[in-house]
Design a protein around this motif. Structure first.
Motif, mmCIF file in Angstrom:
data_model
loop_
_atom_site.group_PDB
_atom_site.id
_atom_site.type_symbol
_atom_site.label_atom_id
_atom_site.label_comp_id
_atom_site.label_asym_id
_atom_site.label_seq_id
_atom_site.Cartn_x
_atom_site.Cartn_y
_atom_site.Cartn_z
ATOM 1 N N ASN A 289 -21.698 7.954 -52.242
ATOM 2 C CA ASN A 289 -22.973 8.504 -51.780
ATOM 3 C C ASN A 289 -23.777 7.521 -50.963
ATOM 4 O OD1 ASN A 289 -23.094 11.081 -52.576
ATOM 5 N ND2 ASN A 289 -23.862 10.645 -54.632
ATOM 6 N N VAL A 290 -23.761 6.265 -51.415
ATOM 7 C CA VAL A 290 -24.652 5.290 -50.794
ATOM 8 C C VAL A 290 -24.028 4.654 -49.561
ATOM 9 C CG1 VAL A 290 -26.056 4.692 -52.753
ATOM 10 C CG2 VAL A 290 -23.789 3.709 -52.533
ATOM 11 N N SER A 291 -22.807 5.067 -49.233
ATOM 12 C CA SER A 291 -22.164 4.396 -48.109
ATOM 13 C C SER A 291 -22.622 5.005 -46.795
ATOM 14 C CB SER A 291 -20.651 4.536 -48.221
ATOM 15 O OG SER A 291 -20.305 5.881 -48.013
ATOM 16 N N ASN A 292 -22.319 4.287 -45.727
ATOM 17 C CA ASN A 292 -22.626 4.773 -44.387
ATOM 18 C C ASN A 292 -21.465 5.666 -43.956
ATOM 19 O OD1 ASN A 292 -23.028 5.061 -41.652
ATOM 20 N ND2 ASN A 292 -24.022 3.073 -41.493
ATOM 21 N N ARG A 293 -21.677 6.987 -44.009
ATOM 22 C CA ARG A 293 -20.568 7.921 -43.951
ATOM 23 C C ARG A 293 -19.728 7.795 -42.687
ATOM 24 N NH1 ARG A 293 -19.187 12.773 -46.594
ATOM 25 N NH2 ARG A 293 -17.832 13.942 -45.214
ATOM 26 N N SER A 294 -20.372 7.772 -41.525
ATOM 27 C CA SER A 294 -19.590 7.774 -40.294
ATOM 28 C C SER A 294 -18.808 6.473 -40.140
ATOM 29 C CB SER A 294 -20.504 7.997 -39.091
ATOM 30 O OG SER A 294 -21.594 7.120 -39.159
ATOM 31 N N LEU A 295 -19.438 5.359 -40.504
ATOM 32 C CA LEU A 295 -18.727 4.083 -40.401
ATOM 33 C C LEU A 295 -17.614 4.002 -41.434
ATOM 34 C CD1 LEU A 295 -21.475 1.424 -39.707
ATOM 35 C CD2 LEU A 295 -19.915 2.525 -38.141
ATOM 36 N N PHE A 296 -17.851 4.629 -42.587
ATOM 37 C CA PHE A 296 -16.844 4.628 -43.648
ATOM 38 C C PHE A 296 -15.565 5.305 -43.175
ATOM 39 C CE2 PHE A 296 -15.054 6.159 -47.702
ATOM 40 C CZ PHE A 296 -15.113 4.991 -48.432
ATOM 41 N N ILE A 297 -15.722 6.367 -42.373
ATOM 42 C CA ILE A 297 -14.544 7.057 -41.843
ATOM 43 C C ILE A 297 -13.975 6.291 -40.652
ATOM 44 C CG2 ILE A 297 -13.751 9.210 -40.798
ATOM 45 C CD1 ILE A 297 -15.952 10.579 -42.443
ATOM 46 N N LEU A 298 -14.876 5.657 -39.877
ATOM 47 C CA LEU A 298 -14.417 4.942 -38.683
ATOM 48 C C LEU A 298 -13.525 3.759 -39.049
ATOM 49 C CD1 LEU A 298 -14.773 4.673 -35.584
ATOM 50 C CD2 LEU A 298 -16.613 3.088 -36.046
ATOM 51 N N TYR B 248 -12.265 -5.498 -36.645
ATOM 52 C CA TYR B 248 -13.398 -4.574 -36.769
ATOM 53 C C TYR B 248 -13.156 -3.497 -37.811
ATOM 54 C CZ TYR B 248 -16.120 -6.449 -32.979
ATOM 55 O OH TYR B 248 -16.873 -7.264 -32.224
ATOM 56 N N GLY B 249 -11.919 -2.986 -37.856
ATOM 57 C CA GLY B 249 -11.621 -1.935 -38.825
ATOM 58 C C GLY B 249 -11.911 -2.391 -40.237
ATOM 59 N N ILE B 250 -11.431 -3.600 -40.565
ATOM 60 C CA ILE B 250 -11.641 -4.121 -41.915
ATOM 61 C C ILE B 250 -13.123 -4.385 -42.164
ATOM 62 C CG2 ILE B 250 -11.196 -6.092 -43.403
ATOM 63 C CD1 ILE B 250 -8.477 -6.309 -42.309
ATOM 64 N N MET B 251 -13.797 -4.986 -41.165
ATOM 65 C CA MET B 251 -15.211 -5.329 -41.379
ATOM 66 C C MET B 251 -16.062 -4.086 -41.556
ATOM 67 S SD MET B 251 -16.180 -8.542 -39.070
ATOM 68 C CE MET B 251 -17.539 -9.021 -40.083
ATOM 69 N N ILE B 252 -15.840 -3.092 -40.679
ATOM 70 C CA ILE B 252 -16.645 -1.873 -40.767
ATOM 71 C C ILE B 252 -16.370 -1.166 -42.087
ATOM 72 C CG2 ILE B 252 -16.950 0.402 -39.757
ATOM 73 C CD1 ILE B 252 -16.502 -0.886 -37.054
ATOM 74 N N GLY B 253 -15.050 -1.083 -42.431
ATOM 75 C CA GLY B 253 -14.696 -0.419 -43.679
ATOM 76 C C GLY B 253 -15.294 -1.134 -44.878
ATOM 77 N N GLY B 254 -15.188 -2.457 -44.893
ATOM 78 C CA GLY B 254 -15.671 -3.217 -46.036
ATOM 79 C C GLY B 254 -17.181 -3.165 -46.171
ATOM 80 N N TRP B 255 -17.872 -3.213 -45.045
ATOM 81 C CA TRP B 255 -19.331 -3.226 -45.127
ATOM 82 C C TRP B 255 -19.875 -1.847 -45.499
ATOM 83 C CZ3 TRP B 255 -23.171 -0.735 -42.242
ATOM 84 C CH2 TRP B 255 -24.465 -1.168 -42.535
ATOM 85 N N SER B 256 -19.296 -0.798 -44.863
ATOM 86 C CA SER B 256 -19.879 0.532 -45.072
ATOM 87 C C SER B 256 -19.589 1.061 -46.469
ATOM 88 C CB SER B 256 -19.359 1.500 -44.011
ATOM 89 O OG SER B 256 -17.979 1.619 -44.148
ATOM 90 N N SER B 257 -18.680 0.413 -47.216
ATOM 91 C CA SER B 257 -18.438 0.852 -48.585
ATOM 92 C C SER B 257 -19.632 0.575 -49.480
ATOM 93 C CB SER B 257 -17.235 0.121 -49.182
ATOM 94 O OG SER B 257 -16.111 0.309 -48.406
ATOM 95 N N ASN B 258 -20.505 -0.341 -49.076
ATOM 96 C CA ASN B 258 -21.672 -0.719 -49.860
ATOM 97 C C ASN B 258 -21.256 -1.215 -51.240
ATOM 98 O OD1 ASN B 258 -24.270 -1.192 -50.285
ATOM 99 N ND2 ASN B 258 -24.927 0.940 -50.452
#
Lengths: 180, 351
Positions: free
Chosen positions: B70-79, B131-141
């Protein structure tokens, strides 16, 4: 299609995207999104280099800006965990002043460019100067001295960064290894 | 024009399918190999000898419940996983898979595109792969995911530098071309580049291990410290994409190493063999044999990757950074200096 060639279409689309992403960098609230839009802007600019047949510049642009510098930016912003709730709101006077100064800068630039003479840009599709071989020849023959001076400048910056980043020798707590 | 587009489309589709198939069966082979090293049987139920195991794994991944925090950044989480997968696949576009085929007097390169900066393109894609790893890891919150992402990015940035310098030495000794096609063709007659670049290859290989996040460099997903690392919060096929992209990365970095250092689709006594079989230049069979040779080399590298994974323990983080900055970087500079001297005496460099 409107009498434009494929290159012109690509140029138009790329330019529109670059400007749009650049605006998004400024307008988006979250700093992480801002950085990501900036990366997209860099990709659009790399596309422009490709249109100029400067493949080497395009890829180096991506390696250096998108691949190294922006990753470090993203790294820092993610570690600081900035978000809209903790973001400091600037005072209203500060905002007005920065708006006025920015407007003045725009005014000056428009004024300066208004009188600039129109340069006839050579149609660049057939230009070979951006290819790595020609670029290397020019760089290491004609511009060897500036090239070497620039590398010394970079070296100085590197040494400076290490000096700034160095721990004080008499720090009260001994440096721990393997924190991350 | 239409023929050109069709040919390129076939090449793109073919290489894409090849990457997917190779990565799918690399997962099976990894488990079989681990089982062999640990005196087990490995997966053996799905199909003959477990041959359908990758299909079963894929179906399992797709069928699992998909959870987006819920708390994650949804679009980045999928990106995140999508980007990781894309950067894994697009590296394959500059690898020459086989000798050019001649059909009706028309020469078709068995390579999606031959750009004259192929080697730098590889570095560029490797550098945006993070970038894929960074975006995925960060947006997971999630703090474990963030730590994994931070580790991955610092590791990948650190190991890109010795990798780049090793590549410079390789380019000097292989005749100065940045195009992968010309590098392979340069190894057709004479020796493969590994003969002139043994140290450079070693550095490149270690960096490739680090860039693909394989053991002993798999700190970003170190499960004893970080739960699952950057993909802790991922489930279903999004997790599958992260895991699958690792195998694609492994396959393509093996292909790149085989191409740059081991002659790609060339092999010793190739011309004698073709003469004996009576095959003319541009024949389809030459391409198929060459493709087989390249695949054999890739398979060898994949086995090496797996052997290392199931033999060596994981590095500690400070050991990883020390190895990268204090050993590999000076070694790669030394290798560059030696290469320049050697090539001067071989006559490849003129002042």
């Amino acid at each position: 299609m409107l009498g434009l060639t494929i290159t012109q279409w690509l140029f138009g689309i790329l330019s529109l995207m670059a400007i749009m992403f650049a605006l998004m960098v400024v307008f988006t609230r979250s700093p992480v999104n801002s950085v990501l839009y900036l990366v997209l802007t860099f990709f659009c600019i790399a596309g422009h280099y490709l249109l100029l047949n400067a493949q080497f510049l395009a890829v180096v642009h991506i390696v250096v800006y998108a691949g190294a510098i922006m990753v470090l930016f993203l790294f820092i912003i993610m570690l600081m965990n900035l978000n809209t709730e903790t973001e400091q709101q600037k005072h209203i006077i500060a905002r007005i002043i920065s708006g006025v100064i920015g407007g003045l800068l725009l005014f000056v630039m428009v004024g300066a460019l208004k009188g600039a003479e129109q340069i006839n840009i050579v149609q660049s599709g057939a230009s070979q100067i951006g290819l790595v071989k020609n670029l290397g020849n020019v760089l290491f023959h004609e511009f060897l001295f500036p090239f070497e001076v620039a590398s010394i400048l970079l070296l100085a910056a590197l040494v400076g960064a290490i000096m700034i980043g160095k721990r004080e020798p008499a720090s009260p707590t001994p440096p721990k290894e393997g924190l991350l | 024009m239409t023929a050109f587009i069709i040919y390129k489309a076939i090449m793109c589709g073919g290489v894409f399918l090849l990457c997917l198939a190779a990565a799918a069966y690399a997962t099976l082979w990894e488990r079989k190999f681990a089982a062999f090293l640990q005196d087990r049987k490995g997966p053996s139920r799905a199909g003959w000898g477990g041959i359908l195991q990758p299909v079963a794994d894929g179906v399992k991944m797709f069928m699992k419940e998909e959870i987006i925090p819920n708390v994650s950044n949804r679009s980045l989480f999928i990106l995140g996983p999508s980007l990781f997968m894309i950067t894994a696949v697009i590296t394959s576009s500059v690898v020459p898979w086989a000798k050019p085929v001649m059909i009706d007097g028309q020469v078709y390169d068995m390579q999606i595109t031959d750009i004259n900066i192929g080697v730098i393109y590889l570095l560029g894609v490797a550098s945006i792969g993070v970038y894929g790893i960074m975006i995925g890891g960060w947006s997971s919150n999630n703090k474990f995911a963030l730590l994994g992402a931070v580790r991955a990015s610092s590791q990948m940035i650190s190991y890109e530098i010795p990798m780049g310098i090793a590549l410079i030495a390789l380019i000097i000794s292989s005749g100065g071309s940045l195009s992968l096609k010309e590098i392979v063709e340069g190894q057709d007659a004479g020796f493969a580049n590994i003969v002139w670049q043994p140290l450079g290859f070693l550095i490149f290989f270690i960096c490739a291990l680090a860039e693909t996040n394989r053991a002993p460099f798999d700190l970003p997903e170190c499960e004893t410290e970080l739960v699952g690392g950057y993909h802790t919060e991922y489930s279903s096929m999004k997790l599958g994409l992260f895991l699958f992209a690792e195998y694609i990365n492994m396959f393509i970095s093996s292909a790149v190493m085989a191409t740059l250092y081991f002659g790609g689709y060339n092999f010793p006594f190739a011309h004698e063999l073709y003469e004996k079989l009576g095959l003319a230049d541009g024949s389809v069979w030459i391409s198929i044999i060459g493709f087989g040779a390249l695949m054999t080399k890739i398979f060898g590298f994949i086995c090496l990757f797996m052997w290392i994974r199931w033999t060596l323990p994981r590095f500690r983080y400070d050991q990883l950074m020390n190895l990268g900055w204090k050993s590999l970087l000076p070694l790669s500079l030394l290798n560059l200096a030696i290469t320049v001297v050697v090539e001067y005496f071989r006559g490849n460099i003129k002042f």
